[in-house]
Design a protein around this motif. Structure first.
Motif, mmCIF file in Angstrom:
data_model
loop_
_atom_site.group_PDB
_atom_site.id
_atom_site.type_symbol
_atom_site.label_atom_id
_atom_site.label_comp_id
_atom_site.label_asym_id
_atom_site.label_seq_id
_atom_site.Cartn_x
_atom_site.Cartn_y
_atom_site.Cartn_z
ATOM 1 N N GLY A 239 -106.818 -41.209 42.532
ATOM 2 C CA GLY A 239 -108.342 -41.879 42.117
ATOM 3 C C GLY A 239 -109.092 -41.944 40.259
ATOM 4 N N ALA A 240 -109.544 -43.254 39.755
ATOM 5 C CA ALA A 240 -109.894 -43.244 38.805
ATOM 6 C C ALA A 240 -111.295 -44.109 39.146
ATOM 7 C CB ALA A 240 -109.273 -44.464 38.459
ATOM 8 N N ALA A 241 -111.826 -43.353 39.640
ATOM 9 C CA ALA A 241 -113.554 -43.689 39.514
ATOM 10 C C ALA A 241 -114.224 -42.421 39.275
ATOM 11 C CB ALA A 241 -114.126 -43.839 41.161
ATOM 12 N N LEU A 242 -113.744 -41.790 37.959
ATOM 13 C CA LEU A 242 -114.296 -40.548 37.770
ATOM 14 C C LEU A 242 -115.895 -40.340 37.683
ATOM 15 C CD1 LEU A 242 -114.065 -37.110 37.047
ATOM 16 C CD2 LEU A 242 -113.767 -37.559 35.004
ATOM 17 N N VAL A 243 -116.603 -41.510 36.757
ATOM 18 C CA VAL A 243 -118.085 -41.857 37.018
ATOM 19 C C VAL A 243 -118.710 -41.847 38.686
ATOM 20 C CG1 VAL A 243 -119.881 -43.292 36.332
ATOM 21 C CG2 VAL A 243 -117.398 -43.168 34.786
ATOM 22 N N ALA A 244 -118.270 -42.248 39.778
ATOM 23 C CA ALA A 244 -118.547 -41.811 40.906
ATOM 24 C C ALA A 244 -118.831 -40.919 41.302
ATOM 25 C CB ALA A 244 -117.892 -43.288 41.770
ATOM 26 N N GLU A 245 -117.819 -40.332 41.027
ATOM 27 C CA GLU A 245 -117.149 -38.777 41.380
ATOM 28 C C GLU A 245 -118.439 -37.979 41.198
ATOM 29 O OE1 GLU A 245 -116.021 -37.854 44.747
ATOM 30 O OE2 GLU A 245 -114.596 -40.063 44.375
ATOM 31 N N ILE A 246 -118.547 -37.945 39.296
ATOM 32 C CA ILE A 246 -119.424 -36.948 38.687
ATOM 33 C C ILE A 246 -121.746 -37.454 39.396
ATOM 34 C CG2 ILE A 246 -120.974 -37.193 36.713
ATOM 35 C CD1 ILE A 246 -118.009 -37.333 36.289
ATOM 36 N N GLY A 247 -121.285 -39.134 39.906
ATOM 37 C CA GLY A 247 -123.308 -39.363 40.226
ATOM 38 C C GLY A 247 -123.030 -39.091 41.937
ATOM 39 N N CYS A 248 -122.082 -38.995 42.592
ATOM 40 C CA CYS A 248 -122.990 -37.802 43.176
ATOM 41 C C CYS A 248 -122.915 -36.524 42.911
ATOM 42 C CB CYS A 248 -121.266 -38.015 44.580
ATOM 43 S SG CYS A 248 -120.974 -39.838 45.480
ATOM 44 N N MET A 249 -122.616 -35.543 42.723
ATOM 45 C CA MET A 249 -123.333 -34.566 41.956
ATOM 46 C C MET A 249 -124.293 -34.898 42.070
ATOM 47 S SD MET A 249 -119.402 -33.286 40.619
ATOM 48 C CE MET A 249 -117.235 -33.581 41.833
ATOM 49 N N VAL A 250 -124.384 -35.658 40.850
ATOM 50 C CA VAL A 250 -125.700 -35.616 39.500
ATOM 51 C C VAL A 250 -126.938 -35.639 40.767
ATOM 52 C CG1 VAL A 250 -127.390 -36.886 37.854
ATOM 53 C CG2 VAL A 250 -125.076 -36.327 37.556
ATOM 54 N N HIS A 251 -126.039 -36.798 41.420
ATOM 55 C CA HIS A 251 -127.632 -37.094 42.938
ATOM 56 C C HIS A 251 -128.046 -35.871 43.329
ATOM 57 C CE1 HIS A 251 -129.213 -38.906 46.681
ATOM 58 N NE2 HIS A 251 -129.430 -39.950 45.869
ATOM 59 N N GLU A 252 -127.439 -34.988 43.348
ATOM 60 C CA GLU A 252 -128.078 -33.693 43.837
ATOM 61 C C GLU A 252 -129.430 -33.032 43.365
ATOM 62 O OE1 GLU A 252 -125.465 -31.015 44.781
ATOM 63 O OE2 GLU A 252 -123.964 -31.819 44.620
ATOM 64 N N THR A 253 -129.168 -33.652 42.416
ATOM 65 C CA THR A 253 -130.742 -33.014 41.430
ATOM 66 C C THR A 253 -131.768 -34.172 41.169
ATOM 67 O OG1 THR A 253 -129.233 -32.220 38.963
ATOM 68 C CG2 THR A 253 -129.623 -31.301 40.829
ATOM 69 N N GLN A 254 -131.489 -35.420 41.565
ATOM 70 C CA GLN A 254 -131.992 -36.716 41.201
ATOM 71 C C GLN A 254 -133.486 -36.179 41.777
ATOM 72 O OE1 GLN A 254 -129.865 -40.131 40.651
ATOM 73 N NE2 GLN A 254 -131.977 -41.463 41.640
ATOM 74 N N TYR A 255 -134.266 -36.776 40.474
ATOM 75 C CA TYR A 255 -135.687 -36.132 40.609
ATOM 76 C C TYR A 255 -136.380 -37.147 42.135
ATOM 77 C CZ TYR A 255 -140.744 -35.926 40.248
ATOM 78 O OH TYR A 255 -142.141 -35.036 40.112
ATOM 79 N N THR A 256 -136.478 -38.622 42.121
ATOM 80 C CA THR A 256 -137.140 -39.438 43.109
ATOM 81 C C THR A 256 -136.183 -40.071 43.677
ATOM 82 O OG1 THR A 256 -138.436 -40.528 41.453
ATOM 83 C CG2 THR A 256 -137.904 -41.819 43.298
ATOM 84 N N ARG A 257 -135.793 -39.845 45.464
ATOM 85 C CA ARG A 257 -134.499 -40.193 46.150
ATOM 86 C C ARG A 257 -134.973 -40.890 47.178
ATOM 87 N NH1 ARG A 257 -130.091 -34.835 46.598
ATOM 88 N NH2 ARG A 257 -131.894 -34.830 48.488
ATOM 89 N N LEU A 258 -134.018 -42.093 47.763
ATOM 90 C CA LEU A 258 -134.326 -42.484 48.650
ATOM 91 C C LEU A 258 -133.609 -41.967 49.687
ATOM 92 C CD1 LEU A 258 -134.668 -46.796 48.010
ATOM 93 C CD2 LEU A 258 -136.767 -44.606 48.866
ATOM 94 N N PHE A 259 -131.764 -42.096 49.221
ATOM 95 C CA PHE A 259 -130.792 -41.125 50.115
ATOM 96 C C PHE A 259 -130.649 -40.231 50.231
ATOM 97 C CE2 PHE A 259 -130.672 -46.082 49.173
ATOM 98 C CZ PHE A 259 -130.239 -46.216 50.737
ATOM 99 N N ARG A 260 -129.742 -39.424 51.375
ATOM 100 C CA ARG A 260 -129.561 -38.406 51.097
ATOM 101 C C ARG A 260 -128.303 -38.038 50.077
ATOM 102 N NH1 ARG A 260 -127.599 -36.785 56.695
ATOM 103 N NH2 ARG A 260 -128.307 -34.371 55.627
ATOM 104 N N THR A 261 -127.643 -38.947 50.026
ATOM 105 C CA THR A 261 -126.216 -39.119 48.920
ATOM 106 C C THR A 261 -126.470 -40.126 48.026
ATOM 107 O OG1 THR A 261 -124.830 -39.731 50.632
ATOM 108 C CG2 THR A 261 -124.990 -37.452 50.809
#
Length: 261
Positions: A239-261
């Motif tokens: 893989g070479a999509a590190l930003v996307a992987e980090i984004g999935c992790m950061v999303h866990e604590t995102q303040y406003t969310r429409l989606f589970r992931t």
């Protein structure tokens, strides 16, 4: 496969990959929600590029690799290899939300398939984790409800990832590999386009243009998948999509969310 069987197989494949097939895909964005908030995805062009990167260089490609190996293992009835691939698929989910998305959809796919799919395949076998003999499996069409407990690494029914669930069913129902993995990739991409339409937001026309523009990307990766050697699937992951992987992790604590992931 005769014409009638081919038509039935195509119809079933379209059904399984349809938004009407209740796997809960609408609730997941694979981190795209964070990417929009962070300014990485802002319009049609960046939406297409983000999804294309996931298909060519990121988790979608890895899922397709494991899909191919799972499909082949089911086709030849290699249950031990199938278990190993299923476990590897779980291990490749790089964070909590990535694993949640993969297993929530995998379990939902398995549940509705058990309730609706009839056995018309040429490759009787079982899903990884099964304890029931083949004769009992056939009552459910393709996969049993219980998990088996005779292995050191136990997996609950919920711990079946989405690509492995789809690969198992398509192989058991004699869907050719190329069609199966193409439909899987299209379904995943279409769900991300749908998420982008709500998040960016994109209009309906732009959404369909993104999906159209992803066609050659998907075809190219499918062509690569068709000729994968039958060796160790782990060696074929990357893989070479590190930003996307980090984004999935950061999303866990995102303040406003429409989606589970």
């Amino acid at each position: 496969m005769n014409t009638a069987m081919a038509e039935a197989a195509l119809y079933d494949l379209l059904t399984w990959m349809s938004p009407a097939w209740p796997v809960g895909a609408f609730a997941h964005s694979s981190g795209l929600e964070w990417a929009v908030e962070a300014g990485h995805v802002t319009d049609r062009a960046t939406t297409r590029q983000w999804i294309a990167d996931l298909i060519e260089h990121g988790p979608i490609r890895n899922d397709m690799v494991l899909f191919v190996h799972a499909w082949r293992a089911v086709t030849v009835g290699d249950e031990e290899r199938m278990d190993e691939i299923a476990e590897l698929s779980l291990a490749t989910q790089t964070g909590f939300e990535r694993r949640l998305e993969a297993t929530a959809q995998g379990n939902a796919f398995r549940k509705i398939a058990m309730a609706t799919v009839t056995q018309q395949n040429r490759h009787p076998g079982r899903v990884p984790g099964s304890t029931k003999p083949q004769a009992l499996e056939q009552e459910h069409g393709w996969m049993p409800e219980q998990v088996r407990h005779d292995r050191e690494s136990l997996r609950a029914a919920e711990d079946l990832t989405y690509p492995i669930a789809v690969a198992t069913l398509t192989a058991r129902q004699s869907i050719p590999l190329k069609q199966a993995v193409t439909a899987y990739a299209h379904g995943v991409a279409a769900n991300l386009v749908s998420a982008a339409q709500r998040l960016v937001p994109l209009g309906q026309t732009d959404g369909q243009l993104v999906l159209r523009d992803l066609r050659e990307t998907i075809f190219a990766v499918v062509a690569e998948m068709e000729v994968l050697p039958d060796g160790d699937p782990f060696a074929q992951l990357g893989g070479a999509a590190l930003v996307a992987e980090i984004g999935c992790m950061v999303h866990e604590t995102q303040y406003t969310r429409l989606f589970r992931t």
